[in-house]
Write an enzyme that holds these catalytic residues in place. Structure first.
Site, PDB file in Angstrom:
ATOM      1  N   ASP A   1       0.875  -1.168   0.000  1.00 62.11           N
ATOM      2  CA  ASP A   1       0.000   0.000   0.000  1.00 62.11           C
ATOM      3  C   ASP A   1       0.911   1.215   0.000  1.00 62.11           C
ATOM      4  O   ASP A   1       1.548   1.521   1.005  1.00 62.11           O
ATOM      5  CB  ASP A   1      -0.905  -0.024   1.243  1.00 62.11           C
ATOM      6  CG  ASP A   1      -1.719   1.268   1.419  1.00 62.11           C
ATOM      7  OD1 ASP A   1      -1.657   2.143   0.525  1.00 62.11           O
ATOM      8  OD2 ASP A   1      -2.408   1.388   2.451  1.00 62.11           O
TER       9      ASP A   1
ATOM     10  N   ASP B   1     -12.884   5.615   2.540  1.00 59.19           N
ATOM     11  CA  ASP B   1     -11.461   5.657   2.891  1.00 59.19           C
ATOM     12  C   ASP B   1     -11.068   7.070   3.329  1.00 59.19           C
ATOM     13  O   ASP B   1     -10.930   7.969   2.490  1.00 59.19           O
ATOM     14  CB  ASP B   1     -10.635   5.206   1.678  1.00 59.19           C
ATOM     15  CG  ASP B   1      -9.131   5.189   1.949  1.00 59.19           C
ATOM     16  OD1 ASP B   1      -8.687   5.726   2.993  1.00 59.19           O
ATOM     17  OD2 ASP B   1      -8.391   4.637   1.114  1.00 59.19           O
TER      18      ASP B   1
HETATM   19  P1  ADP Z   1      -3.095   7.361   3.958  1.00 58.91           P
HETATM   20  O1  ADP Z   1      -4.010   6.367   3.321  1.00 58.91           O
HETATM   21  O2  ADP Z   1      -3.422   8.780   3.574  1.00 58.91           O
HETATM   22  O3  ADP Z   1      -1.660   7.048   3.755  1.00 58.91           O
HETATM   23  P2  ADP Z   1      -3.681   6.278   6.641  1.00 58.91           P
HETATM   24  O4  ADP Z   1      -4.781   5.388   6.270  1.00 58.91           O
HETATM   25  O5  ADP Z   1      -2.421   5.653   7.112  1.00 58.91           O
HETATM   26  O6  ADP Z   1      -3.367   7.362   5.536  1.00 58.91           O
HETATM   27  O7  ADP Z   1      -4.257   7.255   7.780  1.00 58.91           O
HETATM   28  C1  ADP Z   1      -3.453   8.128   8.469  1.00 58.91           C
HETATM   29  C2  ADP Z   1      -4.322   9.003   9.340  1.00 58.91           C
HETATM   30  O8  ADP Z   1      -5.006   8.180  10.284  1.00 58.91           O
HETATM   31  C3  ADP Z   1      -3.519  10.012  10.153  1.00 58.91           C
HETATM   32  O9  ADP Z   1      -4.140  11.273  10.055  1.00 58.91           O
HETATM   33  C4  ADP Z   1      -3.612   9.453  11.555  1.00 58.91           C
HETATM   34  O10 ADP Z   1      -3.529  10.481  12.531  1.00 58.91           O
HETATM   35  C5  ADP Z   1      -4.988   8.831  11.552  1.00 58.91           C
HETATM   36  N1  ADP Z   1      -5.168   7.866  12.647  1.00 58.91           N
HETATM   37  C6  ADP Z   1      -4.387   6.800  12.940  1.00 58.91           C
HETATM   38  N2  ADP Z   1      -4.842   6.171  14.044  1.00 58.91           N
HETATM   39  C7  ADP Z   1      -5.942   6.865  14.457  1.00 58.91           C
HETATM   40  C8  ADP Z   1      -6.862   6.729  15.570  1.00 58.91           C
HETATM   41  N3  ADP Z   1      -6.716   5.758  16.467  1.00 58.91           N
HETATM   42  N4  ADP Z   1      -7.872   7.619  15.654  1.00 58.91           N
HETATM   43  C9  ADP Z   1      -8.011   8.598  14.748  1.00 58.91           C
HETATM   44  N5  ADP Z   1      -7.196   8.792  13.708  1.00 58.91           N
HETATM   45  C10 ADP Z   1      -6.159   7.938  13.568  1.00 58.91           C
HETATM   46 MG    MG Z   2      -4.620   4.818   2.271  1.00 52.68          MG
END
Ligand code: ADP
Ligand code: MG
Length: 618
Positions: A23, A211
């Site tokens: 990913d 998402d």
């Molecule tokens: P991307 O797909 O954009 O790479 P992710 O799916 O990894 O991103 O999501 C990252 C986001 O999820 C960040 O903003 C992070 O702060 C948030 N996040 C991670 N864990 C939690 C949680 N327990 N509660 C709320 N937000 C969260």
């Molecule tokens: Mg993502």
């Protein structure tokens, strides 16, 4: 023959050639595999650390890159040399991103042209492809370190809305990182696979994938049938995500403390530590009712109920996008069978509730939302590796398939990346009066002129009964069956005569050749567009010249000698423009000829119509 290796760390036997799922996210990236013992998908992580690798590249004074958690610490302290969100730049020109230029705290070259953007770090320039390749290289290294085996093959996910150029760019990034990218898979498709949706062959379902990541929001509506995933619609907001939630908490605290964001921006390290506190608070509030901490000698706290008030606007925005996605897919809420939650930000309970309430169903949230896409990619990789024999292997056409039309143009019937089996039909006609046969030449490739593509087959449809040009209706249909065999059929619909041919499109083509053909289409995109425009103008001119000539010789009695003379002059001028291959001139001369012939063409039409009416009694 499969090679067998021994894991030095555990002593267990394992396949030497492991295909991993990746990913490559805007905020975080990660690798997953199907565990050789449990056969379950798992995200790779080093002991006692997270599986997530922040998608951030920091360059030191010598231009050497560091990727991940370490690079993240430089976001506020060394913003010019710290590249985040490179994925937003994939396959984009400066013109595409200039409205959001202030988002990037590093230097994006603003030459304001249509060519692809680069990022400047010191005196070095990096393309988004190279930046992504640094992240992929880090993921590959980590995976090899954990698995104690070489990793050279991968499935990489991309957003469903990524276009061909962006998918191709992702492939190339993989290649530079030393990965053979076996397939590019849509993120929502991967997430659905991780929930086991679409794994049964007889299953037919409509799924909404919600998402919400770090900086982007995507909603996709998918339809699955017979193991084939079709994207019905996508919607979202490319600048809405967890970062905005963090910012709203920061602003809440600052307002309480009577400080403005501008004042705080003077103190980079304070700003950074406050941002981290805000993110910590957000995550804590996903499982607790209250958060409190010390910051800069003060106590900062926030209640879950207040937090939920802060993000109501953001949640509503995402729900609006869901409504639009449904509208575009021409579906009602009731048509959605399952809702899949993806992205770290969907851990916020208020968000889950809002989405569940909107769709009127409980959401699927049992799989870790920041790993779910990678886990699905691993499942897809396992299917490709041939380890999951029960599952229909979905395949796609690597290159476009089409036929030659007037002027040597490629007319694509099955675009590249189409899922197979597939079939399409399109109608063509003759361009000469009494034409009794039609040559059907089948080509494969991405270029606009057939001479630049690969010829697969050719045959003649003969025995077309004599008819004026444009009258016969010849339907050409392309059918690719599950074994990848292409059947091309031509049928003249008025007379029913038909003919067909079978070919194997991939026969004799190596992956490198396919890759080469794709790269060529990117390099020549501009020339091809110009050539196509010229050929189209020329073809149009030739048709108009032929029609006008026929018209004049038939209808001389309806025209004045001035009209005949003026028409002949305009025809000559058009013929000359065609001879010198000047597209704009051809278009001008077509216009001029039309201007002259329009009035008497209308007159002739009236005469024909009244003649026809006279012959009929109504
Ligand atoms: P991307 O797909 O954009 O790479 P992710 O799916 O990894 O991103 O999501 C990252 C986001 O999820 C960040 O903003 C992070 O702060 C948030 N996040 C991670 N864990 C939690 C949680 N327990 N509660 C709320 N937000 C969260
Ligand atoms: Mg993502």
């Amino acid at each position: 023959m499969a090679k067998i290796g021994i894991n030095i760390a555990t002593g267990s036997l394992q396949q030497a050639e492991m295909i991993v799922g990746i990913d490559l996210g805007t905020t975080n990236s990660l690798v997953a595999i199907i565990h050789p013992d449990t056969k379950q998908p798992v995200a790779l992580k080093e002991f006692n650390s997270s599986s997530l690798v922040p998608s951030i590249v920091h360059f030191d004074g010598f231009g050497n890159p560091t990727v991940g958690e370490q690079a993240r610490t430089f976001l506020e302290t060394d913003p010019k040399n710290t590249i985040f969100s490179a994925k937003r730049l994939m396959g984009k020109s400066y013109q595409d991103i200039k409205d959001n230029a202030q988002f990037f705290t590093y230097k994006v070259i603003d030459d304001d042209t249509a060519s692809l953007v680069k990022v400047q770090v010191g005196n070095q320039f990096f393309s988004p492809i190279e930046l992504s390749s640094f992240i992929l290289k880090e993921l590959k290294n980590r995976a090899e370190h954990i698995l104690k085996t070489p990793v050279t093959k991968a499935v990489i996910t991309v957003p469903a809305y990524f276009n061909d150029a962006q998918r191709q760019a992702t492939r190339v990034a993989g290649k530079i990182a030393g990965l053979d990218v076996l397939r590019i898979v849509n993120e929502p498709t991967a997430a659905s696979l991780a929930y086991g949706l679409g794994l049964r062959q007889d299953e037919e379902k409509t799924i909404a994938v919600y998402d919400l990541g770090g900086g982007t929001f995507d909603i996709s509506i998918l339809h699955i049938s017979n193991g084939i995933f079709e994207v019905l619609s996508t919607n979202g907001d490319t600048y809405l995500g967890g970062d905005d939630i963090d910012r709203s908490i920061m602003e809440y605290w600052l307002t309480e403390g009577g400080i403005t964001m501008e004042e705080l921006q003077q103190h980079q390290s304070l700003l950074q530590s406050l941002r981290l506190k805000a993110e910590e608070a957000k995550k804590h509030l996903s499982t607790h009712d209250h958060f409190s901490t010390n910051w800069n000698g003060e106590v900062l706290s926030i209640k879950r109920t207040d937090f939920e008030q802060l993000i109501i606007g953001l949640i509503n925005k995402t729900i609006k996008c869901c409504e639009r996605a449904l509208q575009d897919a021409k579906l009602t809420i009731a048509a959605i069978d399952s809702i899949v939650m993806v992205g770290g930000s969907t851990r916020v309970p208020a968000i889950k509730q809002a989405v569940g309430a909107f769709f009127g169903k409980p959401v699927n949230d049992s799989v870790n939302p920041d790993e779910v896409v990678a886990l699905g990619a691993a499942i897809q990789a396992d299917i490709l590796a041939g380890n999951n024999k029960d599952f229909l292997l979905l395949d796609i056409t690597p290159l476009s398939l089409g036929i030659e039309t007037m002027g040597g143009l490629m007319d694509v019937l099955i675009p590249r990346n189409s899922k197979i089996p597939t079939s399409v039909g399109r109608q063509y006609t003759t361009h000469k009066d009494g034409q009794g046969s039609m040559r059907i030449s089948v080509y494969q490739g991405e270029r606009d002129m057939v001479k630049d593509n690969r010829k697969l087959a050719e045959f003649n449809l003969t025995g077309i009964p004599g008819m004026p040009a444009g009258m016969p209706k010849v339907e050409i249909s392309f059918l690719i069956n599950a074994d990848g065999i292409l059947v091309v059929k031509a049928k003249e619909l008025r007379s029913g005569i038909e003919q067909f041919i079978e070919v194997t499109p991939q026969y004799g083509l190596t992956d490198e050749q396919v890759e080469g053909m794709l790269m060529d289409s990117i390099t020549h995109a501009k020339d091809d567009m110009q050539t196509r425009a010229l050929v189209e103008a020329t073809t149009e001119a030739e048709q108009i010249l032929a029609v006008t000539e026929k018209f004049i010789s038939k209808n001389q009695q309806l025209l004045t000698s001035e009209e005949i003379l003026a028409t002949a002059g305009a025809m000559q001028a058009l013929q000359l423009a065609v001879t010198i291959n000047d597209k704009n001139l051809i278009q001008n001369k077509i216009e001029e000829l039309n201007e002259i012939s329009r009035p008497f063409a209308e007159r002739a039409m009236d005469a024909a119509v009244s003649g026809a009416l006279k012959g009929k009694s109504i």
